[in-house]
Design an enzyme around this catalytic site. Sequence first.
Site, PDB file in Angstrom:
ATOM      1  N   ASP A 104       0.693  -1.303  -0.138  1.00  0.00           N
ATOM      2  CA  ASP A 104       0.138   0.069  -0.012  1.00  0.00           C
ATOM      3  C   ASP A 104       0.874   1.229   0.067  1.00  0.00           C
ATOM      4  OD1 ASP A 104      -2.097  -1.580   0.095  1.00  0.00           O
ATOM      5  OD2 ASP A 104      -2.162  -1.367   2.510  1.00  0.00           O
TER       6      ASP A 104
HETATM    7  N1  URA Z   1      -1.190  -5.899   3.815  1.00  0.00           N
HETATM    8  C1  URA Z   1      -1.726  -4.517   4.000  1.00  0.00           C
HETATM    9  O1  URA Z   1      -2.714  -4.468   4.495  1.00  0.00           O
HETATM   10  N2  URA Z   1      -1.283  -3.648   3.135  1.00  0.00           N
HETATM   11  C2  URA Z   1       0.052  -3.762   2.458  1.00  0.00           C
HETATM   12  O2  URA Z   1       0.704  -2.965   2.021  1.00  0.00           O
HETATM   13  C3  URA Z   1       0.667  -5.159   2.534  1.00  0.00           C
HETATM   14  C4  URA Z   1      -0.319  -6.348   3.514  1.00  0.00           C
END
Ligand code: URA
Length: 254
Positions: A104
Amino acid sequence: MKMRLDRYLAECGCGTRSEVKNLIKKGRVSVNGAVVTDSSAKVETETDAVSFDGMSVGYEQFRYYMLNKPAGCISATNDGLSSTVLDILADENTRDLFPVGRLDKDTEGLLLITNDGQLAHRLLSPRMHVDKTYIAAVSAALGGEELERFAKGLDIGDDKPTLPAQIREVTENEGMIPDRFGAGDAGGAEGYEAVYEVIIREGRYHQIKRMFEALGSRVVYLKRVAMGTLSLDEGLEPGEYRRLTEEELEALNG
Ligand code: URA
């Protein structure tokens, strides 16, 4: 592998295809010691010695980088608005490079960047169940029963519950969470009450955040520290990267 000279030079990072065509025309490129002015001449990537302005140019079919992704940049190859992880590698030959999987925008940590599609496929294939290890600072600590539910697999609103995961509280977490997040300040927007190490074998959208959310807690900081055999180099600050070592690559290729 046999390849046209202009493509070879472009793939080695000497310039775009039209730039290198010009360089070749100007007589600045030689193959095995002889100047070649024909862009369509074929070179043997393994054995021919190509030089540009007298400097030898090496061809690598595959390139592998480990990036400590900083928060605020996106795991994509291009984006009109935000900076991408490839912008960080701007000094390298980024042709055909892509990040293996996505983190993310606000997640930090280990991201493998390569042009090796087969390796990426192996690491990302849901059937391969490659472990991904994260450090998560969360707004509310989980109780014993919640930890068990997390580990067994949770309904996070998808067709199927998540696969079993591993979770353990990290009590000795000094220096693990950036100072911009306040420890023991769960009421504040960026405060956290507990830090966990979580290992999942899937890569669903926002998976870790949704797993904590399903138990009434909120991830305020998330960092990936390992993927399969590859661990984030602790010497890399967010925004720094390096090439993979031979050992790391061998281990990934198993
Ligand atoms: N899980 C999440 O919620 N975000 C990420 O970036 C990776 C795994």
